[in-house]
Design a protein around this motif. Structure first.
Motif, PDB file in Angstrom:
ATOM      1  N   GLU A  45     -41.096  54.951  31.155  1.00 38.75           N
ATOM      2  CA  GLU A  45     -40.901  54.959  32.793  1.00 38.75           C
ATOM      3  C   GLU A  45     -42.237  55.348  33.301  1.00 38.75           C
ATOM      4  N   ARG A  52     -31.830  62.987  35.601  1.00 40.43           N
ATOM      5  CA  ARG A  52     -30.849  61.748  35.758  1.00 40.43           C
ATOM      6  C   ARG A  52     -29.644  62.083  36.401  1.00 40.43           C
ATOM      7  N   LYS A  57     -25.371  60.914  42.244  1.00 41.35           N
ATOM      8  CA  LYS A  57     -24.879  61.921  43.142  1.00 41.35           C
ATOM      9  C   LYS A  57     -25.705  61.702  44.769  1.00 41.35           C
ATOM     10  N   ARG A 137     -29.166  53.896  35.180  1.00 41.89           N
ATOM     11  CA  ARG A 137     -29.502  54.975  34.115  1.00 41.89           C
ATOM     12  C   ARG A 137     -30.966  55.443  34.934  1.00 41.89           C
ATOM     13  N   ASP A 285     -30.092  62.620  23.757  1.00 39.49           N
ATOM     14  CA  ASP A 285     -29.012  61.743  23.845  1.00 39.49           C
ATOM     15  C   ASP A 285     -28.919  60.798  22.357  1.00 39.49           C
TER      16      ASP A 285
HETATM   17  C1  LIG Z   1     -26.706  58.385  36.423  1.00 43.68           C
HETATM   18  C2  LIG Z   1     -26.265  59.739  35.598  1.00 43.68           C
HETATM   19  C3  LIG Z   1     -25.851  60.816  36.055  1.00 43.68           C
HETATM   20  C4  LIG Z   1     -25.713  61.704  34.952  1.00 43.68           C
HETATM   21  N1  LIG Z   1     -24.973  62.868  35.328  1.00 43.68           N
HETATM   22  C5  LIG Z   1     -24.715  64.013  34.537  1.00 43.68           C
HETATM   23  C6  LIG Z   1     -24.045  65.117  34.960  1.00 43.68           C
HETATM   24  O1  LIG Z   1     -23.690  65.208  35.954  1.00 43.68           O
HETATM   25  N2  LIG Z   1     -24.140  66.034  33.982  1.00 43.68           N
HETATM   26  C7  LIG Z   1     -24.468  65.998  32.600  1.00 43.68           C
HETATM   27  O2  LIG Z   1     -24.191  67.065  31.794  1.00 43.68           O
HETATM   28  N3  LIG Z   1     -25.063  65.061  32.108  1.00 43.68           N
HETATM   29  C8  LIG Z   1     -25.346  63.895  33.054  1.00 43.68           C
HETATM   30  N4  LIG Z   1     -25.802  62.806  32.915  1.00 43.68           N
HETATM   31  C9  LIG Z   1     -26.546  62.639  31.357  1.00 43.68           C
HETATM   32  C10 LIG Z   1     -27.766  63.297  31.134  1.00 43.68           C
HETATM   33  O3  LIG Z   1     -28.578  63.105  32.345  1.00 43.68           O
HETATM   34  C11 LIG Z   1     -28.506  62.555  29.888  1.00 43.68           C
HETATM   35  O4  LIG Z   1     -27.641  63.214  28.894  1.00 43.68           O
HETATM   36  C12 LIG Z   1     -29.963  63.080  29.533  1.00 43.68           C
HETATM   37  O5  LIG Z   1     -30.791  62.791  30.780  1.00 43.68           O
HETATM   38  C13 LIG Z   1     -30.532  62.548  28.286  1.00 43.68           C
HETATM   39  O6  LIG Z   1     -31.747  63.132  28.309  1.00 43.68           O
HETATM   40  P1  LIG Z   1     -32.809  62.397  27.004  1.00 43.68           P
HETATM   41  O7  LIG Z   1     -34.170  63.075  27.321  1.00 43.68           O
HETATM   42  O8  LIG Z   1     -31.980  62.449  25.928  1.00 43.68           O
HETATM   43  O9  LIG Z   1     -32.772  60.864  27.324  1.00 43.68           O
HETATM   44  P2  LIG Z   1     -33.128  59.867  28.398  1.00 43.68           P
HETATM   45  O10 LIG Z   1     -32.983  60.599  29.884  1.00 43.68           O
HETATM   46  O11 LIG Z   1     -32.677  58.726  28.340  1.00 43.68           O
HETATM   47  O12 LIG Z   1     -34.800  59.700  28.165  1.00 43.68           O
HETATM   48  C14 LIG Z   1     -35.346  59.168  27.534  1.00 43.68           C
HETATM   49  C15 LIG Z   1     -36.617  58.467  27.875  1.00 43.68           C
HETATM   50  O13 LIG Z   1     -37.496  58.006  26.831  1.00 43.68           O
HETATM   51  C16 LIG Z   1     -38.059  56.538  27.326  1.00 43.68           C
HETATM   52  N5  LIG Z   1     -38.234  55.945  26.193  1.00 43.68           N
HETATM   53  C17 LIG Z   1     -37.170  55.263  25.410  1.00 43.68           C
HETATM   54  N6  LIG Z   1     -37.891  54.702  24.377  1.00 43.68           N
HETATM   55  C18 LIG Z   1     -39.272  54.735  24.601  1.00 43.68           C
HETATM   56  C19 LIG Z   1     -40.451  54.094  23.841  1.00 43.68           C
HETATM   57  N7  LIG Z   1     -40.333  53.422  22.820  1.00 43.68           N
HETATM   58  N8  LIG Z   1     -41.735  54.306  24.321  1.00 43.68           N
HETATM   59  C20 LIG Z   1     -41.572  55.398  25.313  1.00 43.68           C
HETATM   60  N9  LIG Z   1     -40.618  55.928  26.089  1.00 43.68           N
HETATM   61  C21 LIG Z   1     -39.449  55.723  25.580  1.00 43.68           C
HETATM   62  C22 LIG Z   1     -37.040  56.171  28.437  1.00 43.68           C
HETATM   63  O14 LIG Z   1     -37.771  55.222  28.947  1.00 43.68           O
HETATM   64  C23 LIG Z   1     -36.464  57.449  29.057  1.00 43.68           C
HETATM   65  O15 LIG Z   1     -37.200  57.713  30.191  1.00 43.68           O
HETATM   66  C24 LIG Z   1     -26.009  61.761  33.565  1.00 43.68           C
HETATM   67  C25 LIG Z   1     -26.929  60.439  33.296  1.00 43.68           C
HETATM   68  C26 LIG Z   1     -27.045  59.664  33.991  1.00 43.68           C
HETATM   69  C27 LIG Z   1     -27.712  58.154  33.765  1.00 43.68           C
END
Ligand SMILES: Cc1cc2nc3c(=O)[nH]c(=O)nc-3n(C[C@H](O)[C@H](O)[C@H](O)COP(=O)(O)OP(=O)(O)OC[C@H]3O[C@@H](n4cnc5c(N)ncnc54)[C@H](O)[C@@H]3O)c2cc1C
Length: 417
Positions: A45, A52, A57, A137, A285
């Motif tokens: 991104e 997120r 919200k 997302r 995740d």
């Molecule tokens: C709208 C929304 C509301 C939420 N509300 C809550 C809440 O109230 N309470 C709660 O507990 N959880 C909530 N969540 C869940 C929580 O936000 C997620 O569990 C958390 O953000 C996951 O983080 P992450 O870093 O594992 O993955 P992500 O946030 O998905 O980040 C992964 C990043 O990696 C990048 N990426 C992927 N593949 C590649 C690649 N090949 N090269 C470079 N970059 C790459 C993606 O673009 C992304 O930016 C919510 C999620 C959303 C979408």
């Protein structure tokens, strides 16, 4: 986009792919653990890591109050973390320790962390509606939806999970009329305790949301007058102006799969966060991590997991120590109320601590008198001692005492009653 090359130095190079919560926590933890080599954070991104949870919200209802930033942009430079935002890694050669970006640029690494997260699961039946259909997302998704949600608009929400319900609550606050269409017979099919599901359902209905449960869609079209028409298998029509769907996620595991790592409902890692190639780690995740206490691999799609697992794995990459496992925990905010859930939702009995002050209450989930899970409503301050209770498998000996909301749970935890 900052330029960074990780292959021109003789100090160790740790690369993190994925600039979400897990990736941001990991790079911070590496520096906190005194890693003095190079750190490169690559995110697809075009923004520095952001939160997120506000996207469904505050960002929809009150964008000026939304706090998205995880670390200020200066943080990365201060900590000597090289960043490359807006760059997708398209190839991982695990034998050569080499990554290739979509631009063709290549990086080598000594250790790699995959924190690639997930994306909204696609629903091709609805995607054909074009600009009338939304998923949620990313920050861009949220901004696009915010500008379309106007007072009086008729919103069809497909999927009655947490994202769907949060969007419904935000849309109601913005003056929309909302119908939630869910294929299952209950809301929030996965991982939510029954008593909480009942409370949320009642709350939404009071606010004017219409629920259509047990509905499978088999048609979607736009009419000439601009209406969106969704059709159920039994022929029932649902008419609206906009559709938001939240039907779960697809994990971004393609890189891991193509590199031959063990992937099975997530990138499988051990208690150190190591994949089937020990110099490649993963967190967030997209990951299923071994928990020595439960003797199971566990995967969570929660902010708390991404934050703590990202930090723990980042630290483990530096120190070689195993990751500590927290009691699973998440929250949701709807209609100005805060709901928090911890531990298992499969309790055989729920013990209520009603404060008598509005919604404010706590429910403790028990199995054989042991606290295994909990829900707090506008009562998040009880969550910390409760998570300790769950971690310690707290045995209830005096139910009346535990049900009394005046009793301080911290004291009960201290004296083990
Ligand atoms: C709208 C929304 C509301 C939420 N509300 C809550 C809440 O109230 N309470 C709660 O507990 N959880 C909530 N969540 C869940 C929580 O936000 C997620 O569990 C958390 O953000 C996951 O983080 P992450 O870093 O594992 O993955 P992500 O946030 O998905 O980040 C992964 C990043 O990696 C990048 N990426 C992927 N593949 C590649 C690649 N090949 N090269 C470079 N970059 C790459 C993606 O673009 C992304 O930016 C919510 C999620 C959303 C979408």
């Amino acid at each position: 986009m900052m330029n960074a090359r990780a292959d021109v130095s003789d100090v160790p190079v740790y690369v993190v792919v994925g600039g979400g919560r897990a990736g941001a926590s990991a790079v911070a933890a590496m520096r906190e653990a005194n890693f003095s080599g190079r750190i490169l954070l690559v995110g697809a991104e075009p923004y520095p890591p952001y939160e997120r949870p506000p996207l469904s919200k505050e960002m929809l209802v009150k964008p000026e109050a939304a706090q998205l930033t995880i670390y200020p942009e200066t943080y990365y430079a201060d900590k000597n973390i090289e960043c490359l935002f807006g760059g997708s890694v398209v190839r991982l050669d695990s034998a050569a320790h080499r990554l290739t970006l979509a631009s063709g640029e290549e990086f080598t690494f000594d250790k790699l962390l995959l924190a690639t997260g997930a994306r909204a699961r696609a629903y091709p039946l609805l995607d054909q509606l074009g600009e009338r259909v939304f998923t949620l997302r990313t920050r861009d998704d949220s901004e696009r939806l915010r500008s379309a949600l106007t007072p009086g608009c008729r919103l069809l929400v497909v999927g009655g999970g947490i994202i769907g319900l949060e969007v419904a609550a935000s849309a109601i606050a913005l003056g929309a009329t909302v119908t939630v269409i869910e294929r299952a017979d209950r809301l929030m099919a996965r991982g939510t305790p029954d008593p909480l599901v009942d409370i949320l359902r009642r709350l939404h209905v009071e606010k004017g949301v219409r629920f259509e449960l047990g509905v499978t869609l088999n048609g979607a079209s736009c009419s000439n007058n601009g209406d969106v028409l969704l059709r159920a298998e039994d022929g029932r029509p649902f008419i609206g102006d906009l559709v938001v769907y939240g039907i779960g996620v697809e994990l971004n595991t393609e890189l891991a799969v193509s590199a031959g790592l063990h992937v099975e409902n997530g990138i499988v890692v051990d208690e150190y966060g190591r994949t089937s190639r020990p110099e490649i780690y993963a967190a967030g995740d997209a990951v299923r991590q071994w928990n020595p206490a439960t003797r199971h691999h566990q995967r969570f799609e929660t902010w708390a997991n991404a934050q703590s697992q990202g930090a723990a794995v980042g630290r483990s990459m530096v120190t070689g120590e195993p990751c500590s496992m927290d009691v699973p925990w998440y929250w949701t905010d709807q209609y100005g109320h805060n709901f928090q859930v911890a531990g298992s939702h499969e309790a055989s009995e729920w013990l209520h601590r009603n404060t008598g002050e509005g919604f404010k209450s706590t429910m403790l989930g028990l199995v054989d008198d042991v606290v295994v899970g909990a829900v707090t409503i506008d009562n998040g301050r009880e969550m910390r001692p409760i998570r300790t209770m769950i971690a310690n498998r707290f045995k209830v000996t005096d139910r009346a005492l535990l049900a009394d909301p005046r009793v301080d749970l911290r004291k009960l935890v201290e004296c083990g009653r």
